[in-house]
Design a protein around this motif. Structure first.
Motif, short mmCIF file in Angstrom:
data_model
loop_
_atom_site.label_atom_id
_atom_site.label_comp_id
_atom_site.label_asym_id
_atom_site.label_seq_id
_atom_site.Cartn_x
_atom_site.Cartn_y
_atom_site.Cartn_z
N GLY A 9 -1.49 -5.54 4.15
CA GLY A 9 -2.58 -5.61 3.18
C GLY A 9 -3.41 -4.34 3.17
N GLY A 10 -3.75 -3.90 1.96
CA GLY A 10 -4.63 -2.74 1.85
C GLY A 10 -5.95 -3.04 2.53
N SER A 11 -6.34 -4.30 2.53
CA SER A 11 -7.62 -4.68 3.13
C SER A 11 -7.61 -4.49 4.64
CB SER A 11 -7.95 -6.14 2.79
OG SER A 11 -6.84 -6.96 3.11
N GLY A 43 -0.63 -2.39 0.58
CA GLY A 43 -1.54 -2.87 -0.48
C GLY A 43 -2.55 -1.82 -0.91
N GLY A 45 -6.12 -2.27 -1.20
CA GLY A 45 -7.39 -2.25 -0.49
C GLY A 45 -8.59 -1.92 -1.37
N ARG A 49 -9.56 -1.52 -5.70
CA ARG A 49 -10.60 -2.28 -6.41
C ARG A 49 -11.61 -1.37 -7.09
NH1 ARG A 49 -10.01 -5.27 -1.74
NH2 ARG A 49 -8.30 -6.67 -2.19
N ILE A 52 -9.94 0.04 -10.20
CA ILE A 52 -9.77 -1.02 -11.20
C ILE A 52 -11.13 -1.34 -11.84
CG2 ILE A 52 -9.28 -3.51 -11.42
CD1 ILE A 52 -6.96 -3.00 -9.37
N GLY A 69 -4.02 0.24 -10.04
CA GLY A 69 -3.88 -0.40 -8.73
C GLY A 69 -2.57 0.00 -8.07
N ILE A 70 -1.49 0.01 -8.84
CA ILE A 70 -0.17 0.37 -8.30
C ILE A 70 -0.20 1.82 -7.79
CG2 ILE A 70 2.25 0.82 -8.94
CD1 ILE A 70 1.93 -1.60 -10.94
N THR A 73 -1.83 1.85 -4.46
CA THR A 73 -0.95 1.34 -3.38
C THR A 73 0.02 2.43 -2.95
OG1 THR A 73 0.75 0.41 -4.86
CG2 THR A 73 -1.04 -1.07 -4.22
N ALA A 117 0.68 -7.23 -13.13
CA ALA A 117 0.51 -8.69 -13.11
C ALA A 117 1.05 -9.36 -11.86
CB ALA A 117 1.12 -9.32 -14.37
N GLN A 118 1.08 -8.64 -10.76
CA GLN A 118 1.42 -9.26 -9.48
C GLN A 118 0.72 -8.47 -8.38
OE1 GLN A 118 5.76 -8.81 -9.25
NE2 GLN A 118 5.49 -6.88 -8.19
N THR A 119 0.96 -8.86 -7.13
CA THR A 119 0.37 -8.12 -6.02
C THR A 119 1.49 -7.61 -5.11
OG1 THR A 119 0.22 -9.94 -4.45
CG2 THR A 119 -1.59 -9.73 -6.02
N THR A 120 1.11 -6.88 -4.09
CA THR A 120 2.14 -6.37 -3.17
C THR A 120 2.75 -7.51 -2.34
OG1 THR A 120 0.30 -5.67 -1.76
CG2 THR A 120 1.41 -3.97 -3.01
#
Ligand code: UTP
Length: 234
Positions: A9-11, A43, A45, A49, A52, A69-70, A73, A117-120
């Motif tokens: 996760g980027g977080s 990700g 993180g 955000r 975005i 966002g991509i 990442t 339209a999706q996440t990592t």
């Protein structure tokens, strides 16, 4: 050698550029790569955000915001590759075929997002299916999957083990309490269900948790698998 896909996760890896955990992860990932083949999906993180948010303020649509966002990442993935040096393939894989190609070098393969339209999380599930992984690990900022959002509900209970169908039910909300914290997106849930690849959701804020799970077989998070056996055992 076992093949393991890790959704980082980027977080946890890059909460922000200033407070990144990349060097802590680099040493753990190098150690893990001595005993198994690893693929890392990074990700976006906090920086994703921020980009975005600014794009939306400027009037950009959601697909454009996703594209930004991509890109972030992939920037984060590039930083991880820089830290891993010779241990990693030197380029960020931009699709699943590239990831398989890069893996032929036996180096650590790193990728970011793929499509809007999706996440990592979804990327990592498809990658696990694509490379025939033995295990998928989601290293995130929660220590497992809960019955409700543990930050909002003191009565939230951690699931030690779930079947893929139970995971899907939680994600789609049919068995979800109000305010539940969903740690995976729907695409990820569906791919995990159809592939049957075991998933481990663990607390990635401490990189050592990855080493403990993969090398020592010690699970501290939630295991999602069809069988009741422990997918962490050799
Ligand atoms: P992440 O998957 O990292 O989402 O991608 P996140 O919610 O920020 O997750 P963590 O907390 O960092 O782990 C960041 C954003 O990039 C876009 C989405 O907008 C996502 O929210 N993205 C990512 C895509 O559109 N497609 C992808 O394949 C990946």
């Amino acid at each position: 050698m076992k093949k393991i896909v890790i959704s980082l996760g980027g977080s946890v890896l890059v909460p922000s550029l200033e407070s990144n955990n990349i060097s802590r992860y680099v040493s753990v990932l190098k150690n893990i790569a001595e005993s198994c083949r690893i693929f890392i999906v990074v990700g976006g993180g906090g920086e994703a955000r921020r980009y975005i948010g600014v794009a939306r303020d400027l009037g950009a649509g959601e697909a454009t915001a996703d594209e930004l966002g991509i890109m972030v990442t992939r920037l984060n993935a590039s930083l991880l590759i820089a830290g891993l040096g010779d241990a990693a393939y030197p380029r960020v894989a931009e699709n699943y075929t590239e990831a398989r190609e890069f893996a032929q070098t036996k180096k650590i393969v790193v990728m970011g997002g793929i499509t809007p339209a999706q996440t990592t999380d979804a990327v990592s599930a498809v990658l696990a299916e694509s490379v025939g992984a033995d295990l998928l690990i989601n290293a995130t900022s929660v220590n497992g999957i809960y019955s409700a959002d543990p930050k909002k509900d003191a009565g939230a209970v951690k699931h030690e083990r779930l079947t893929p169908q139970e995971l899907l039910d939680i994600i789609t909300g049919s068995r979800m309490n109000a305010g539940a914290n969903i740690v995976l997106d729907i695409v990820a849930g569906k791919v995990i269900e159809r592939s049957g690849i075991p998933l481990l959701v663990l607390d990635g804020r401490d990189p050592e948790n990855l080493y403990r799970a993969i090398v020592e077989g010690a699970c501290t998070g939630t295991i999602v698998s069809k069988e009741s056996s422990n997918p962490l055992l050799p």
